[in-house]
Scaffold this active site. Structure first.
Site, PDB file in Angstrom:
ATOM      1  N   ASP A  10      -1.366   3.986   0.791  1.00 38.79           N
ATOM      2  CA  ASP A  10      -0.729   4.881  -0.202  1.00 38.79           C
ATOM      3  C   ASP A  10      -1.869   5.705  -0.782  1.00 38.79           C
ATOM      4  OD1 ASP A  10      -1.850   2.604  -1.479  1.00 38.79           O
ATOM      5  OD2 ASP A  10      -0.556   2.851  -3.225  1.00 38.79           O
ATOM      6  N   ASP A  15      -7.954   3.830  -1.200  1.00 39.32           N
ATOM      7  CA  ASP A  15      -7.431   3.906   0.169  1.00 39.32           C
ATOM      8  C   ASP A  15      -8.291   4.883   0.987  1.00 39.32           C
ATOM      9  OD1 ASP A  15      -4.230   2.911  -0.177  1.00 39.32           O
ATOM     10  OD2 ASP A  15      -5.153   3.818  -1.940  1.00 39.32           O
ATOM     11  N   VAL A 125      -2.620  -1.777   2.627  1.00 35.84           N
ATOM     12  CA  VAL A 125      -3.372  -1.694   1.371  1.00 35.84           C
ATOM     13  C   VAL A 125      -2.597  -0.899   0.312  1.00 35.84           C
ATOM     14  CG1 VAL A 125      -5.624  -2.037   2.466  1.00 35.84           C
ATOM     15  CG2 VAL A 125      -4.747   0.289   2.200  1.00 35.84           C
ATOM     16  N   GLN A 232      -9.337   0.392 -18.007  1.00 36.04           N
ATOM     17  CA  GLN A 232      -9.312  -1.049 -17.726  1.00 36.04           C
ATOM     18  C   GLN A 232     -10.732  -1.518 -17.453  1.00 36.04           C
ATOM     19  OE1 GLN A 232      -7.039  -2.062 -14.150  1.00 36.04           O
ATOM     20  NE2 GLN A 232      -6.393   0.019 -13.810  1.00 36.04           N
ATOM     21  N   HIS A 243     -10.810  -1.607  -4.188  1.00 33.39           N
ATOM     22  CA  HIS A 243      -9.998  -2.682  -3.617  1.00 33.39           C
ATOM     23  C   HIS A 243      -9.785  -2.587  -2.097  1.00 33.39           C
ATOM     24  CE1 HIS A 243      -8.744  -3.229  -7.857  1.00 33.39           C
ATOM     25  NE2 HIS A 243      -8.457  -1.942  -7.855  1.00 33.39           N
ATOM     26  N   ASP A 244      -9.205  -1.451  -1.693  1.00 35.79           N
ATOM     27  CA  ASP A 244      -8.721  -1.356  -0.308  1.00 35.79           C
ATOM     28  C   ASP A 244      -9.862  -1.401   0.707  1.00 35.79           C
ATOM     29  OD1 ASP A 244      -6.344  -1.099  -1.615  1.00 35.79           O
ATOM     30  OD2 ASP A 244      -6.073   1.043  -1.178  1.00 35.79           O
TER      31      ASP A 244
HETATM   32  C1  BDR Z   1      -4.174  -1.454  -5.496  1.00 37.51           C
HETATM   33  O1  BDR Z   1      -3.344  -0.540  -6.202  1.00 37.51           O
HETATM   34  C2  BDR Z   1      -3.678   0.763  -5.879  1.00 37.51           C
HETATM   35  O2  BDR Z   1      -3.763   1.537  -7.052  1.00 37.51           O
HETATM   36  C3  BDR Z   1      -4.958   0.729  -5.105  1.00 37.51           C
HETATM   37  O3  BDR Z   1      -4.978   1.735  -4.110  1.00 37.51           O
HETATM   38  C4  BDR Z   1      -4.993  -0.643  -4.502  1.00 37.51           C
HETATM   39  O4  BDR Z   1      -4.379  -0.675  -3.245  1.00 37.51           O
HETATM   40  C5  BDR Z   1      -5.004  -2.222  -6.499  1.00 37.51           C
HETATM   41  O5  BDR Z   1      -4.192  -2.897  -7.391  1.00 37.51           O
HETATM   42 CA    CA Z   2      -3.837   1.354  -2.052  1.00 35.79          CA
END
Ligand code: BDR
Ligand code: CA
Length: 314
Positions: A10, A15, A125, A232, A243-244
């Protein structure tokens, strides 16, 4: 040996880094990307994915657009607290050479898996809407999926709510179908991604690589750091999770995360805890383990992997 993967995205800022890592890593063969409603509306996610592949000179990687809303819930993208961290369109030139492939992303997933030798790792992801829909429409794909490596979930704390992580929270019914699908699953939740932060100094090093991928990653991660510091805060300022990209790095080298093989399910009925990944570390449910759930990550290793891979060109 390279690992074949499909990335389901997404596409927002993290990503985008994941796409670049997957496309440029010598250890991965990126078969294609499917897009899904999540960080922003799916058509923006698609355009962003095309922009990334154009920018790094790999416009021929197939991109297929998937689901535009969650399985059972109203569209909730607009209350995503992460909007400051992503925005709708990535700060990259409009896609010119990379083009959206015809056909629905879910059908492409089904056709690609059915025609495969069972050797394509699935790496979602974003919210799990495309994956759950594909499983529901053609359950025979399951035996062709060797492993699903998911960025999503949270045990200690959520980011969309007190207990839920965004990808799972946006489409909890879809996530529940996927974590209970019976195939090997590795989850890279916030518990791991918040342990592998990328700092402003790391961004300077990425930019200094002088590659399109290094420059774009630095720009996106700086935007993330600004958003995290103001909305945050992490355990240290001037650094943010990506994250991804950690999920893709875990495909390349599983030792970048530390996992526990436990029963995991997704809350779909609670009032306060919708989208929580319920982690049964003490096996109280009597259910068998179904997920390798990551609770830690190796930050220096992650940053080293990003720097090495994003220093490459197509
Ligand atoms: C996830 O949420 C999205 O905002 C990011 O792309 C990641 O996949 C983290 O919580
Ligand atoms: Ca994502």
């Amino acid at each position: 040996m390279t690992t074949k993967i499909i990335l389901d995205v997404d596409t927002g800022t993290d990503d985008a880094v994941a796409l670049m890592v997957a496309a440029l890593s010598p250890d991965i063969e990126l078969i294609g990307a499917t897009t899904v409603n999540g960080n922003t509306a799916v058509h923006f996610c698609t355009e962003n994915t095309l922009r990334v592949f154009d920018w790094i000179g790999l416009p021929d990687i197939p991109v297929h657009q998937g689901m535009s809303r969650p399985l059972a819930r109203a569209q909730m993208t607009q209350i995503n607290p992460a909007s400051r961290i992503h925005g709708d369109l990535l700060d990259l030139p409009e896609a010119r050479t990379a083009t959206l492939q015809p056909g629905h992303g879910v059908d492409w997933l089904i056709d690609t898996y059915l025609a495969s030798d069972g050797d394509i790792t699935l790496v979602p992801v974003g919210p799990l809407t495309n994956i759950a829909t594909a499983i529901q429409k053609e359950p025979a794909i399951l035996e062709k999926i060797p492993e699903i490596v998911i960025m999503g979930g949270a045990h200690d704390h959520g980011n969309s709510t007190a207990s839920a992580e965004f990808n799972i929270w946006l489409d909890p019914e879809a996530a529940r179908i996927v974590v209970n699908c019976g195939r090997p699953i590795r989850m890279v939740p916030l518990d791991a991604t918040h342990r592998a932060l990328v700092s402003l100094d790391d961004c300077r090093a990425l930019r200094a690589l002088g590659t399109p991928a290094g420059e774009a990653a630095a720009r996106f991660i700086e935007k993330r750091i600004d958003g995290y510091d103001s909305t945050q805060p992490m355990h240290r300022a001037g650094a943010a999770p990506v994250h991804d990209a950690l999920a893709v790095c875990a495909v390349i080298d599983p030792t970048v995360i530390t996992t526990h093989f436990i029963p995991v399910d997704v809350e779909t009925g609670g009032e306060l805890s919708i989208g929580r990944t319920v982690c049964d570390f003490r096996f109280r449910s009597g259910r068998p383990a179904n997920v390798q759930f990551a609770m830690d990550a190796d930050e220096p290793m992650f940053v080293r992997m990003l720097t090495e891979i994003l220093g490459r060109t197509a």
